[in-house]
Scaffold this active site. Sequence first.
Site, PDB file in Angstrom:
ATOM      1  N   CYS A  12      43.723  45.185  33.106  1.00  0.00           N
ATOM      2  CA  CYS A  12      44.804  44.414  33.565  1.00  0.00           C
ATOM      3  C   CYS A  12      46.192  45.245  33.245  1.00  0.00           C
ATOM      4  O   CYS A  12      46.898  45.760  34.599  1.00  0.00           O
ATOM      5  CB  CYS A  12      45.190  43.177  32.733  1.00  0.00           C
ATOM      6  N   ARG A  72      34.669  46.631  24.307  1.00  0.00           N
ATOM      7  CA  ARG A  72      35.146  45.946  23.347  1.00  0.00           C
ATOM      8  C   ARG A  72      34.307  46.012  22.064  1.00  0.00           C
ATOM      9  O   ARG A  72      32.987  45.871  21.915  1.00  0.00           O
ATOM     10  CB  ARG A  72      35.159  44.425  23.875  1.00  0.00           C
ATOM     11  N   GLN A 113      33.569  45.193  34.563  1.00  0.00           N
ATOM     12  CA  GLN A 113      34.210  44.008  35.095  1.00  0.00           C
ATOM     13  C   GLN A 113      34.499  44.129  36.660  1.00  0.00           C
ATOM     14  O   GLN A 113      34.995  45.361  36.899  1.00  0.00           O
ATOM     15  CB  GLN A 113      35.426  43.682  34.303  1.00  0.00           C
ATOM     16  N   ASP A 116      37.039  43.182  38.273  1.00  0.00           N
ATOM     17  CA  ASP A 116      38.388  42.543  38.102  1.00  0.00           C
ATOM     18  C   ASP A 116      39.166  42.539  39.535  1.00  0.00           C
ATOM     19  O   ASP A 116      38.765  43.280  40.534  1.00  0.00           O
ATOM     20  CB  ASP A 116      39.343  43.374  37.117  1.00  0.00           C
ATOM     21  N   HIS A 147      43.491  42.039  40.684  1.00  0.00           N
ATOM     22  CA  HIS A 147      44.808  41.387  40.443  1.00  0.00           C
ATOM     23  C   HIS A 147      45.313  41.181  41.818  1.00  0.00           C
ATOM     24  O   HIS A 147      45.509  41.856  42.563  1.00  0.00           O
ATOM     25  CB  HIS A 147      45.516  42.527  39.514  1.00  0.00           C
ATOM     26  N   LYS A 151      43.959  29.500  32.398  1.00  0.00           N
ATOM     27  CA  LYS A 151      42.887  30.003  33.062  1.00  0.00           C
ATOM     28  C   LYS A 151      42.085  28.971  33.608  1.00  0.00           C
ATOM     29  O   LYS A 151      41.852  28.024  33.059  1.00  0.00           O
ATOM     30  CB  LYS A 151      42.061  31.097  32.297  1.00  0.00           C
ATOM     31  N   HIS A 202      44.954  37.114  37.511  1.00  0.00           N
ATOM     32  CA  HIS A 202      43.994  38.053  37.157  1.00  0.00           C
ATOM     33  C   HIS A 202      42.478  37.190  37.554  1.00  0.00           C
ATOM     34  O   HIS A 202      42.582  35.978  37.293  1.00  0.00           O
ATOM     35  CB  HIS A 202      43.861  38.120  35.713  1.00  0.00           C
TER      36      HIS A 202
END
Length: 643
Positions: free
Chosen positions: A333, A362, A380, A382, A384, A463, A509
């Site tokens: 992000c 992570r 990921q 992802d 946006h 979310k 997101h």
Amino acid sequence: MIKITLKDGSIKEVERGTTVYDVAKQISGRLAKEAVVGEVNGNTVDLSYVLNEDCALNILKFEDEAGAHAFRHTSSHIMAQAIKRLYKDAKLAIGPAIDNGFYYDIDMDHKLVPEDLEKIEAEMKKIVKEDLKLERFELPRAEALKFMAEKHEDYKVELINDLPEDSIISFYQQGEFVDLCAGCHVMSTKEIKAFKLLNLAGAYWRGDEKNKMLQRIYGTSFPKASQLEAYLNMLEEAKKRDHRKLGKELKLFALLEEGPGFPFFLPKGMVVKNKLLEYWREVHEKADYVEVETPIILNRKLWETSGHWFHYQENMYTLKIDDEDYAIKPMNCPGGMLVYKTDLRSYKDFPMRVGEIGRVHRHELSGALHGLMRVRAFTQDDAHIFMLPEQIKDEIMNVVKLIDGVYKTFGFSYHVELSTRPENSMGTDEEWALAESSLQGALEALELDYKLNEGDGAFYGPKIDFHLRDSIGRTWQCGTIQLDMQLPQRFELSYIGKDGEKHQPIVIHRVAFGSIERFLGILIEEFAGKFPAWLAPVQVKLLPIADRHLPFAEEVAAKLQAAGLRYEIDSRAEKIGYKIREAQLEKNPYMLVIGDKEAESKTVSVRSRDIGELGSLEVDAFMEVLLKEVKERSLKTLFEKAE
């Protein structure tokens, strides 16, 4: 008399002092028999709870989430009591109910082995037969500390010490056994008739690797033996489908000691992964997304701006470059925010849909690692979406439809959960109210049923989570949609509005697969390694019977290759029956057997992994059906079984 409003809206008058169980019995004997706990004005209570004023009452059974939780929480207490009877020196840590079961963490000198589980189970059966009533009592904090200290329950003392000094501490007692517990529980041990202890594991006290490693026993329980048997059968089926086992057998990926939590993808695994990404890019191109790539390592200033340095640092890998603090990104992000800032933006640019297939890292505790499902490095998918406030609802609806289409491609059903503001959140009440109502409004406009998870949102916004259901009934959280009004503010994002002034955009997101690695692990288990043809690393296995059949096999291979189909030739000097069995174990969708007859007639004898012999076909006819199967991303063979 007091008035009780039941779930169906009807009102029942009962004597003041009536228990929840008494009300259930008055409604019907069957309900009383199946009741586990009650819900009074939205709060879960024991069946022994006394009703003294007008209220709304719901009787919960095992089929209800809170009912199953209480049932299995009692099961963990019975297991703990059995352990204390068998191992006098055992000290109890925590023993909660979890999805599909329960566990208890224990500190004791004896090293538990699988055979010990049978002894504990036998003692649990005795406790069930003893029909011990579960009785709740409360003590002031000081008395509770003394009570647990006298029992030498050091972990319970630590837990009580963490509570405020004016706390009233609750306990539950069954026979000689007493446990620190908030509840709720069934009324008697006799109700826990069908249970099974499943396995042993290690667990750090409070999940902190600096603390002592405790022994954890996992178990499950059900009201009926038939339910337990069905669940155990499902677990056996899950073992056969274990992606770690199949990943190794099918040569998809490797988990090596040189990189715990960092999977190695092998050539066949990369084929599947790349096919997933190819599909992802196709879907997003059609939905007007552009794709970007952001750096894996960024400096501390960025992570301070995003809030991750203060809210998420324990999960991040940090390092120094030129005496400056940096971090390997745990999520994409913040980099996406910087991409937005590389140019001036206008309201005419919105909605601006930006996707990224980004590598993130992570820190996970070693005990939490699990194949591809829980790793330390993953990819990921992802995206946006930058937009105007009035575009929120439409964009959320578009994302829900996109994710729905992705899951249908793989044959998944799912349920949706809406998670709201957590305790450690950023932003104002007004911002959170708008964000939450926007997500809720989109779900309701789509007429999607959803479960509300209060306080479980991200620290920067609420979310929507998508939980997939696989072929053996397990659920997996994959896709998510998060509405964010914080990062645009923290990164000072802006656009020029219709009025010529600067304004702040809203950001969504979202991920569809979630983690590509995890999604692949789910697919391996969903298909039991039998990927549909469009995903299979090897779509066609060519099986020449003898060396003299190799030239025609290679001729067929050239046609397959020209058509973009993936194949392998088994040219080993082995009997054809052995080659077929090997190809079947490799779970290739199709096998083409080539002998004298096939080489002479320029045909192939086709065998389907899923339905068996398909008979003799011309090569072009076989390829035509297979190419259609691949193009349509069909989950099943389009060939018909030979008569």
